[in-house]
Write an enzyme that holds these catalytic residues in place. Structure first.
Site, PDB file in Angstrom:
ATOM      1  N   ASN A  13     -31.986 -35.759  21.208  1.00  8.37           N
ATOM      2  CA  ASN A  13     -32.453 -36.519  20.036  1.00  8.37           C
ATOM      3  C   ASN A  13     -33.761 -37.245  20.356  1.00  8.37           C
ATOM      4  O   ASN A  13     -34.669 -37.296  19.523  1.00  8.37           O
ATOM      5  CB  ASN A  13     -31.395 -37.521  19.596  1.00  8.37           C
ATOM      6  CG  ASN A  13     -30.360 -36.884  18.676  1.00  8.37           C
ATOM      7  OD1 ASN A  13     -30.656 -36.586  17.528  1.00  8.37           O
ATOM      8  ND2 ASN A  13     -29.178 -36.643  19.178  1.00  8.37           N
ATOM      9  N   MET A  93     -24.761 -44.198  25.746  1.00 10.71           N
ATOM     10  CA  MET A  93     -23.301 -44.283  25.739  1.00 10.71           C
ATOM     11  C   MET A  93     -22.809 -45.624  26.281  1.00 10.71           C
ATOM     12  O   MET A  93     -21.962 -45.695  27.153  1.00 10.71           O
ATOM     13  CB  MET A  93     -22.711 -43.128  26.552  1.00 10.71           C
ATOM     14  CG  MET A  93     -23.135 -41.765  26.056  1.00 10.71           C
ATOM     15  SD  MET A  93     -22.905 -41.570  24.273  1.00 10.71           S
ATOM     16  CE  MET A  93     -21.182 -41.166  24.209  1.00 10.71           C
ATOM     17  N   ILE A  95     -21.593 -49.641  24.939  1.00  6.60           N
ATOM     18  CA  ILE A  95     -21.353 -50.569  23.832  1.00  6.60           C
ATOM     19  C   ILE A  95     -22.137 -51.841  24.130  1.00  6.60           C
ATOM     20  O   ILE A  95     -22.031 -52.386  25.235  1.00  6.60           O
ATOM     21  CB  ILE A  95     -19.853 -50.866  23.694  1.00  6.60           C
ATOM     22  CG1 ILE A  95     -19.120 -49.573  23.275  1.00  6.60           C
ATOM     23  CG2 ILE A  95     -19.624 -51.965  22.664  1.00  6.60           C
ATOM     24  CD1 ILE A  95     -17.618 -49.699  23.199  1.00  6.60           C
ATOM     25  N   LEU A  96     -22.948 -52.271  23.179  1.00  9.86           N
ATOM     26  CA  LEU A  96     -23.861 -53.387  23.414  1.00  9.86           C
ATOM     27  C   LEU A  96     -23.226 -54.700  22.946  1.00  9.86           C
ATOM     28  O   LEU A  96     -22.460 -54.717  21.988  1.00  9.86           O
ATOM     29  CB  LEU A  96     -25.175 -53.119  22.667  1.00  9.86           C
ATOM     30  CG  LEU A  96     -25.920 -51.887  23.211  1.00  9.86           C
ATOM     31  CD1 LEU A  96     -26.901 -51.345  22.192  1.00  9.86           C
ATOM     32  CD2 LEU A  96     -26.605 -52.231  24.523  1.00  9.86           C
ATOM     33  N   HIS A 112     -24.784 -41.198  15.140  1.00  6.24           N
ATOM     34  CA  HIS A 112     -23.373 -40.983  15.480  1.00  6.24           C
ATOM     35  C   HIS A 112     -22.977 -39.610  14.945  1.00  6.24           C
ATOM     36  O   HIS A 112     -23.265 -39.299  13.770  1.00  6.24           O
ATOM     37  CB  HIS A 112     -22.510 -42.088  14.853  1.00  6.24           C
ATOM     38  CG  HIS A 112     -21.066 -41.934  15.156  1.00  6.24           C
ATOM     39  ND1 HIS A 112     -20.507 -42.285  16.374  1.00  6.24           N
ATOM     40  CD2 HIS A 112     -20.044 -41.465  14.401  1.00  6.24           C
ATOM     41  CE1 HIS A 112     -19.210 -42.030  16.342  1.00  6.24           C
ATOM     42  NE2 HIS A 112     -18.905 -41.527  15.166  1.00  6.24           N
ATOM     43  N   ASP A 148     -20.390 -48.591  15.322  1.00  2.83           N
ATOM     44  CA  ASP A 148     -20.440 -47.382  14.479  1.00  2.83           C
ATOM     45  C   ASP A 148     -20.259 -47.687  12.999  1.00  2.83           C
ATOM     46  O   ASP A 148     -19.726 -46.863  12.256  1.00  2.83           O
ATOM     47  CB  ASP A 148     -19.364 -46.368  14.923  1.00  2.83           C
ATOM     48  CG  ASP A 148     -19.627 -45.835  16.318  1.00  2.83           C
ATOM     49  OD1 ASP A 148     -18.671 -45.392  16.974  1.00  2.83           O
ATOM     50  OD2 ASP A 148     -20.799 -45.893  16.762  1.00  2.83           O
ATOM     51  N   GLN A 176     -28.735 -30.597  13.205  1.00  5.31           N
ATOM     52  CA  GLN A 176     -29.043 -31.471  12.068  1.00  5.31           C
ATOM     53  C   GLN A 176     -29.484 -32.863  12.534  1.00  5.31           C
ATOM     54  O   GLN A 176     -30.349 -33.491  11.915  1.00  5.31           O
ATOM     55  CB  GLN A 176     -27.816 -31.597  11.154  1.00  5.31           C
ATOM     56  CG  GLN A 176     -27.422 -30.295  10.482  1.00  5.31           C
ATOM     57  CD  GLN A 176     -28.552 -29.717   9.643  1.00  5.31           C
ATOM     58  OE1 GLN A 176     -29.188 -30.438   8.864  1.00  5.31           O
ATOM     59  NE2 GLN A 176     -28.834 -28.445   9.827  1.00  5.31           N
ATOM     60  N   GLU A 177     -28.914 -33.329  13.638  1.00  5.13           N
ATOM     61  CA  GLU A 177     -29.311 -34.647  14.165  1.00  5.13           C
ATOM     62  C   GLU A 177     -30.813 -34.679  14.440  1.00  5.13           C
ATOM     63  O   GLU A 177     -31.499 -35.667  14.133  1.00  5.13           O
ATOM     64  CB  GLU A 177     -28.547 -34.937  15.458  1.00  5.13           C
ATOM     65  CG  GLU A 177     -27.062 -35.145  15.258  1.00  5.13           C
ATOM     66  CD  GLU A 177     -26.349 -35.418  16.572  1.00  5.13           C
ATOM     67  OE1 GLU A 177     -26.932 -36.041  17.471  1.00  5.13           O
ATOM     68  OE2 GLU A 177     -25.183 -35.005  16.681  1.00  5.13           O
TER      69      GLU A 177
END
Ligand code: GRF
Length: 199
Positions: A13, A93, A95-96, A112, A148, A176-177
């Site tokens: 990405n 990857m 979690i903030l 996501h 998310d 598609q991302e």
């Protein structure tokens, strides 16, 4: 306007965004460029691509910090050195912490691999297949402290085909991302504060 991209792995990405920002139509329209790629993993494949494009790279290894807060503070310092108008999570990857998210509120995006709010969390493709879904997809959203679940900017939908494996579906979604992430960023840039030479 400076864009900083955070990765943890292959960075496809990130590469799609870098490529989009190199196009003439982007450069004509936006005074914005990817100025740094930062990873929490030294072995992230995407770092080599960023270096090949003469983009600054940095590793902030989460294992080197005693707590999530200390890691996030070090990560924020590395990010802020580039004075970002926009921070993009791309296959990042971690979690903030709420403090980190609050620091970049309104200029922090994530992608996501599901049609949120369906299937937040991990293993989204396997879960969609097992649920008997006929469609899957990806979502670009603003990052908030609700994992998310931030405001949705773009989505893409793909069919789930008979006999699809999670890997086959992941490939179809990833294609598609790579289209919706650059599109979402291009649409958001004009709304962001930040020095722009134009106008
Ligand atoms: C992709 O499935 C993306 O949706 C998720 O991380 C996976 C790998 O992304 N966020 P990338 O190839 O590292 O950009």
């Amino acid at each position: 306007k400076n864009i900083v991209i955070l990765i943890s792995g292959g960075g496809s990405n990130m590469a799609a965004i870098v490529r989009a920002a190199q196009r003439d139509d982007w450069r004509r329209r936006h005074d914005a460029q990817v100025v740094a790629v930062i990873s929490n993993r030294a072995d992230a494949g995407g770092l080599a691509f960023a270096r090949s494009q003469d983009i600054a790279t940095e590793v902030v290894d989460h294992k080197a910090f005693a707590s999530r807060e200390l890691f996030d503070e070090a990560l924020a310092r590395a990010i802020d050195a580039h004075r970002p108008a926009l921070v993009v999570l791309a296959g990042f990857m971690r979690i903030l912490t709420p403090a980190f998210v609050a620091r970049y509120a309104g200029r922090l995006l994530n992608i996501h691999p599901s049609l949120l709010p369906a299937f937040p969390g991990l293993h989204t493709h396997q879960r969609a297949i097992e649920a008997g879904c006929k469609f899957a997809g990806a979502t670009v959203h603003q990052v908030t402290s609700d994992l998310d679940h931030g405001p949705i900017l773009e989505q893409a939908v793909v069919p789930i085909l008979a006999g699809d494996s999670a890997d086959r579906l992941a490939e179809r979604v990833l294609t598609q991302e790579h289209l919706i992430y650059p599109r979402a960023i291009a649409a958001l840039l004009p709304t962001l504060p930040g020095a722009s030479h134009a106008s």
